[in-house]
Design a protein around this motif. Structure first.
Motif, PDB file in Angstrom:
ATOM      1  N   LEU A 326      -3.832   5.887  -0.685  1.00  0.00           N
ATOM      2  CA  LEU A 326      -2.484   5.707  -0.142  1.00  0.00           C
ATOM      3  C   LEU A 326      -1.591   6.892  -0.491  1.00  0.00           C
ATOM      4  O   LEU A 326      -0.731   7.292   0.291  1.00  0.00           O
ATOM      5  N   GLU A 327      -1.796   7.444  -1.675  1.00  0.00           N
ATOM      6  CA  GLU A 327      -0.965   8.560  -2.125  1.00  0.00           C
ATOM      7  C   GLU A 327      -1.335   9.880  -1.472  1.00  0.00           C
ATOM      8  O   GLU A 327      -0.466  10.719  -1.232  1.00  0.00           O
ATOM      9  N   THR A 328      -2.618  10.075  -1.182  1.00  0.00           N
ATOM     10  CA  THR A 328      -3.082  11.423  -0.837  1.00  0.00           C
ATOM     11  C   THR A 328      -3.645  11.566   0.576  1.00  0.00           C
ATOM     12  O   THR A 328      -4.016  12.672   0.964  1.00  0.00           O
ATOM     13  N   THR A 329      -3.757  10.471   1.339  1.00  0.00           N
ATOM     14  CA  THR A 329      -4.316  10.571   2.686  1.00  0.00           C
ATOM     15  C   THR A 329      -3.413   9.861   3.681  1.00  0.00           C
ATOM     16  O   THR A 329      -2.470   9.155   3.303  1.00  0.00           O
ATOM     17  N   GLU A 330      -3.726  10.051   4.947  1.00  0.00           N
ATOM     18  CA  GLU A 330      -3.027   9.358   6.028  1.00  0.00           C
ATOM     19  C   GLU A 330      -3.946   8.355   6.713  1.00  0.00           C
ATOM     20  O   GLU A 330      -3.708   7.945   7.849  1.00  0.00           O
ATOM     21  N   LEU A 331      -4.996   7.933   6.016  1.00  0.00           N
ATOM     22  CA  LEU A 331      -5.924   6.967   6.581  1.00  0.00           C
ATOM     23  C   LEU A 331      -5.208   5.657   6.897  1.00  0.00           C
ATOM     24  O   LEU A 331      -4.300   5.246   6.167  1.00  0.00           O
ATOM     25  N   PRO A 332      -5.603   4.968   7.962  1.00  0.00           N
ATOM     26  CA  PRO A 332      -5.013   3.656   8.258  1.00  0.00           C
ATOM     27  C   PRO A 332      -5.396   2.647   7.191  1.00  0.00           C
ATOM     28  O   PRO A 332      -6.366   2.809   6.450  1.00  0.00           O
ATOM     29  N   MET A 333      -4.641   1.559   7.140  1.00  0.00           N
ATOM     30  CA  MET A 333      -4.828   0.565   6.092  1.00  0.00           C
ATOM     31  C   MET A 333      -6.222  -0.055   6.104  1.00  0.00           C
ATOM     32  O   MET A 333      -6.825  -0.280   5.050  1.00  0.00           O
ATOM     33  N   ASP A 334      -6.766  -0.337   7.288  1.00  0.00           N
ATOM     34  CA  ASP A 334      -8.102  -0.937   7.354  1.00  0.00           C
ATOM     35  C   ASP A 334      -9.151  -0.005   6.751  1.00  0.00           C
ATOM     36  O   ASP A 334     -10.068  -0.444   6.047  1.00  0.00           O
ATOM     37  N   ALA A 335      -9.028   1.304   7.036  1.00  0.00           N
ATOM     38  CA  ALA A 335      -9.991   2.264   6.493  1.00  0.00           C
ATOM     39  C   ALA A 335      -9.873   2.354   4.978  1.00  0.00           C
ATOM     40  O   ALA A 335     -10.877   2.448   4.262  1.00  0.00           O
ATOM     41  N   ILE A 336      -8.664   2.320   4.464  1.00  0.00           N
ATOM     42  CA  ILE A 336      -8.470   2.362   3.015  1.00  0.00           C
ATOM     43  C   ILE A 336      -9.042   1.107   2.375  1.00  0.00           C
ATOM     44  O   ILE A 336      -9.696   1.163   1.328  1.00  0.00           O
ATOM     45  N   ALA A 337      -8.813  -0.046   3.011  1.00  0.00           N
ATOM     46  CA  ALA A 337      -9.343  -1.299   2.474  1.00  0.00           C
ATOM     47  C   ALA A 337     -10.866  -1.253   2.397  1.00  0.00           C
ATOM     48  O   ALA A 337     -11.471  -1.675   1.403  1.00  0.00           O
ATOM     49  N   GLN A 338     -11.513  -0.746   3.445  1.00  0.00           N
ATOM     50  CA  GLN A 338     -12.972  -0.652   3.437  1.00  0.00           C
ATOM     51  C   GLN A 338     -13.441   0.353   2.398  1.00  0.00           C
ATOM     52  O   GLN A 338     -14.385   0.095   1.644  1.00  0.00           O
ATOM     53  N   SER A 339     -12.794   1.515   2.334  1.00  0.00           N
ATOM     54  CA  SER A 339     -13.212   2.540   1.382  1.00  0.00           C
ATOM     55  C   SER A 339     -13.025   2.092  -0.055  1.00  0.00           C
ATOM     56  O   SER A 339     -13.725   2.556  -0.955  1.00  0.00           O
ATOM     57  N   SER A 340     -12.078   1.199  -0.282  1.00  0.00           N
ATOM     58  CA  SER A 340     -11.804   0.715  -1.634  1.00  0.00           C
ATOM     59  C   SER A 340     -12.618  -0.518  -1.989  1.00  0.00           C
ATOM     60  O   SER A 340     -12.567  -0.983  -3.127  1.00  0.00           O
ATOM     61  N   GLY A 341     -13.334  -1.077  -1.028  1.00  0.00           N
ATOM     62  CA  GLY A 341     -14.163  -2.234  -1.307  1.00  0.00           C
ATOM     63  C   GLY A 341     -13.485  -3.563  -1.107  1.00  0.00           C
ATOM     64  O   GLY A 341     -14.048  -4.603  -1.451  1.00  0.00           O
ATOM     65  N   PHE A 342     -12.276  -3.579  -0.523  1.00  0.00           N
ATOM     66  CA  PHE A 342     -11.590  -4.847  -0.295  1.00  0.00           C
ATOM     67  C   PHE A 342     -12.053  -5.538   0.984  1.00  0.00           C
ATOM     68  O   PHE A 342     -11.894  -6.747   1.120  1.00  0.00           O
ATOM     69  N   GLY A 343     -12.571  -4.784   1.927  1.00  0.00           N
ATOM     70  CA  GLY A 343     -13.122  -5.385   3.133  1.00  0.00           C
ATOM     71  C   GLY A 343     -12.137  -5.553   4.248  1.00  0.00           C
ATOM     72  O   GLY A 343     -12.490  -5.429   5.423  1.00  0.00           O
ATOM     73  N   SER A 344     -10.878  -5.834   3.944  1.00  0.00           N
ATOM     74  CA  SER A 344      -9.868  -5.991   4.981  1.00  0.00           C
ATOM     75  C   SER A 344      -8.512  -5.642   4.404  1.00  0.00           C
ATOM     76  O   SER A 344      -8.288  -5.755   3.193  1.00  0.00           O
ATOM     77  N   ALA A 345      -7.604  -5.244   5.292  1.00  0.00           N
ATOM     78  CA  ALA A 345      -6.248  -4.925   4.854  1.00  0.00           C
ATOM     79  C   ALA A 345      -5.567  -6.158   4.269  1.00  0.00           C
ATOM     80  O   ALA A 345      -4.767  -6.060   3.333  1.00  0.00           O
ATOM     81  N   GLU A 346      -5.905  -7.337   4.802  1.00  0.00           N
ATOM     82  CA  GLU A 346      -5.294  -8.565   4.308  1.00  0.00           C
ATOM     83  C   GLU A 346      -5.680  -8.829   2.856  1.00  0.00           C
ATOM     84  O   GLU A 346      -4.841  -9.192   2.023  1.00  0.00           O
ATOM     85  N   THR A 347      -6.969  -8.652   2.545  1.00  0.00           N
ATOM     86  CA  THR A 347      -7.413  -8.843   1.167  1.00  0.00           C
ATOM     87  C   THR A 347      -6.773  -7.819   0.243  1.00  0.00           C
ATOM     88  O   THR A 347      -6.361  -8.141  -0.876  1.00  0.00           O
ATOM     89  N   MET A 348      -6.681  -6.581   0.704  1.00  0.00           N
ATOM     90  CA  MET A 348      -6.048  -5.543  -0.102  1.00  0.00           C
ATOM     91  C   MET A 348      -4.580  -5.877  -0.360  1.00  0.00           C
ATOM     92  O   MET A 348      -4.090  -5.736  -1.486  1.00  0.00           O
ATOM     93  N   ARG A 349      -3.880  -6.348   0.672  1.00  0.00           N
ATOM     94  CA  ARG A 349      -2.478  -6.725   0.487  1.00  0.00           C
ATOM     95  C   ARG A 349      -2.343  -7.843  -0.544  1.00  0.00           C
ATOM     96  O   ARG A 349      -1.419  -7.838  -1.361  1.00  0.00           O
ATOM     97  N   HIS A 350      -3.265  -8.807  -0.499  1.00  0.00           N
ATOM     98  CA  HIS A 350      -3.226  -9.916  -1.451  1.00  0.00           C
ATOM     99  C   HIS A 350      -3.286  -9.403  -2.881  1.00  0.00           C
ATOM    100  O   HIS A 350      -2.492  -9.830  -3.746  1.00  0.00           O
ATOM    101  N   HIS A 351      -4.214  -8.497  -3.167  1.00  0.00           N
ATOM    102  CA  HIS A 351      -4.372  -8.021  -4.529  1.00  0.00           C
ATOM    103  C   HIS A 351      -3.236  -7.090  -4.939  1.00  0.00           C
ATOM    104  O   HIS A 351      -2.847  -7.072  -6.107  1.00  0.00           O
ATOM    105  N   PHE A 352      -2.697  -6.312  -4.004  1.00  0.00           N
ATOM    106  CA  PHE A 352      -1.529  -5.497  -4.326  1.00  0.00           C
ATOM    107  C   PHE A 352      -0.351  -6.382  -4.717  1.00  0.00           C
ATOM    108  O   PHE A 352       0.354  -6.103  -5.689  1.00  0.00           O
ATOM    109  N   ARG A 353      -0.122  -7.445  -3.940  1.00  0.00           N
ATOM    110  CA  ARG A 353       0.992  -8.336  -4.257  1.00  0.00           C
ATOM    111  C   ARG A 353       0.779  -9.014  -5.613  1.00  0.00           C
ATOM    112  O   ARG A 353       1.712  -9.144  -6.409  1.00  0.00           O
ATOM    113  N   LYS A 354      -0.459  -9.434  -5.880  1.00  0.00           N
ATOM    114  CA  LYS A 354      -0.740 -10.169  -7.103  1.00  0.00           C
ATOM    115  C   LYS A 354      -0.665  -9.272  -8.337  1.00  0.00           C
ATOM    116  O   LYS A 354      -0.135  -9.677  -9.381  1.00  0.00           O
TER     117      LYS A 354
END
Length: 373
Positions: A326-354
């Protein structure tokens, strides 16, 4: 906004949602970006706006008789050297003497300074590198100088037992702070109005920042550079210092058994592989078998080596990878979620909020160089 946040890379493949702390997700198919090699765990910080270099780059490091050399050198090495990207040092560093006369550090070294406490009057940041003894009185002249500096908005940074100096000045009252794990109980007993965080690496309370002992000071210094100049500057400093670029503040200060006694039982190869394989699901039993241990022994050894459970450890790695992208690229959220192992932007958002009390879009707008989505 305050948040609990607790010092590379293009990856793809099928992703899976985070399971319980007794489950670990593994197996990452690469397609081009470099692996994220450094393990990070959850920091206690304020979520800050997009970084801008400080208006006042003057940074004063205190020196005193009986100086703690490691903490002192930490500040000098982190903040003093020339930065090749901007062709000048990040900060205008001076060494300010607390005491008059010749100053001796542990080991008999003599310290040459740039001036006395008058250096603090114009400083934008003041660093207190430890203190000669937690029971030693803090000079009234230093207390007055720190209070004046705080009143005009100067940033105050303590490393290790330097927090006792800030406490003596009354500047930590009602705030969260930390110090070396050996002295957290003493800090709480002497200053009960401070909310002491005993197990974290550092605490960022805005213009007052405190770190745990010794090497945790490096993590706080990198955090400050990252906050002032962004992740690229912090990464350059980390490469120069040969340390991980970002260990978050609420990572445990120490683990019981960082290096297993029996080499055949070490988890290091397994941990290295898991750092580069964040996406496919396997269970604890399979990891234990790979490590030639029973499930119970594996979980115990894993906690001894990392200070946490496999699920928590992996989630922290995923969050750190997502933050970096998120800090260093312009990748879309879905691509970041997959690259980070979250699988979906929704799952990534859940863990960011938590975990971070924010969402990826807001985090990118505050820390990233790419456009928010």
């Amino acid at each position: 906004m305050k948040a609990l946040v607790a010092t590379k890379h293009r990856l793809s493949g099928l992703a899976c949602m985070q399971s319980s702390s007794d489950k670990v997700l593994e197996c990452l198919c690469e397609d081009g970006l470099r692996r994220w090699k450094s393990a990070s765990m959850p920091c206690i910080v304020k979520m800050m706006p997009k970084c801008t270099p400080p208006a006042n780059r003057s940074l004063a490091v205190l020196a005193y008789d009986g100086l703690c050399m490691f903490e002192f050198s930490t500040a000098l090495e982190a903040f003093g050297p020339w930065d090749p990207d901007i062709d000048e040092p990040l900060y205008d560093l001076v060494v300010a003497a607390v005491d008059e006369g010749p100053l001796r550090a542990y080991g008999g070294m003599r310290i040459t300074v740039d001036g006395g406490l008058e250096c603090l009057d114009e400083a934008g940041t003041i660093v207190i590198p430890g203190w000669r003894d937690i029971a030693a009185a803090v000079p009234t002249s230093l207390i007055d100088a720190l209070r004046r500096a705080s009143a005009r908005g100067c940033r105050l940074v303590s490393i290790c037992t330097g927090s006792f100096v800030l406490a003596a000045a009354g500047l930590l009252s009602g705030r969260q702070a930390t110090t070396h794990w050996r002295h957290t109980e003493s800090l709480s007993a002497a200053f009960p109005d401070i909310r002491v965080a005993p197990g974290v690496l550092y605490v960022d309370e805005g213009h007052i920042l405190t770190s745990a002992g010794s090497a945790a000071g490096l993590d706080l210094c990198l955090h400050l550079i990252r906050r002032d100049y962004g992740p690229d500057a912090a990464n350059r400093a980390a490469r120069r210092l040969v340390i991980p670029p970002h260990r978050q503040g609420d990572q445990a200060q120490f683990v019981r058994q960082p290096i297993p006694v029996r080499e055949k039982a070490t988890l290091s190869p397994l941990l290295d592989r898991l750092r580069g394989q964040l996406q496919c699901d396997i269970n604890i039993d399979k990891l234990a078998k790979e490590a030639h241990m029973s499930r119970r022994t594996f979980l115990r050894r894993f906690r001894d080596a990392t200070g946490t459970t496999p699920g928590e450890w992996l989630l922290n790695l995923r969050l750190e990878r997502a933050r970096s992208l998120l800090e260093t690229t312009e990748l879309p959220m879905d691509a970041i979620a997959q690259s980070s192992g979250f699988g979906s932007a929704e799952t990534m958002r859940h863990h960011f909020r938590k975990r971070l009390a924010t969402n990826p879009t807001t985090y990118r707008s505050q820390f990233g160089r790419g456009p928010a989505e």
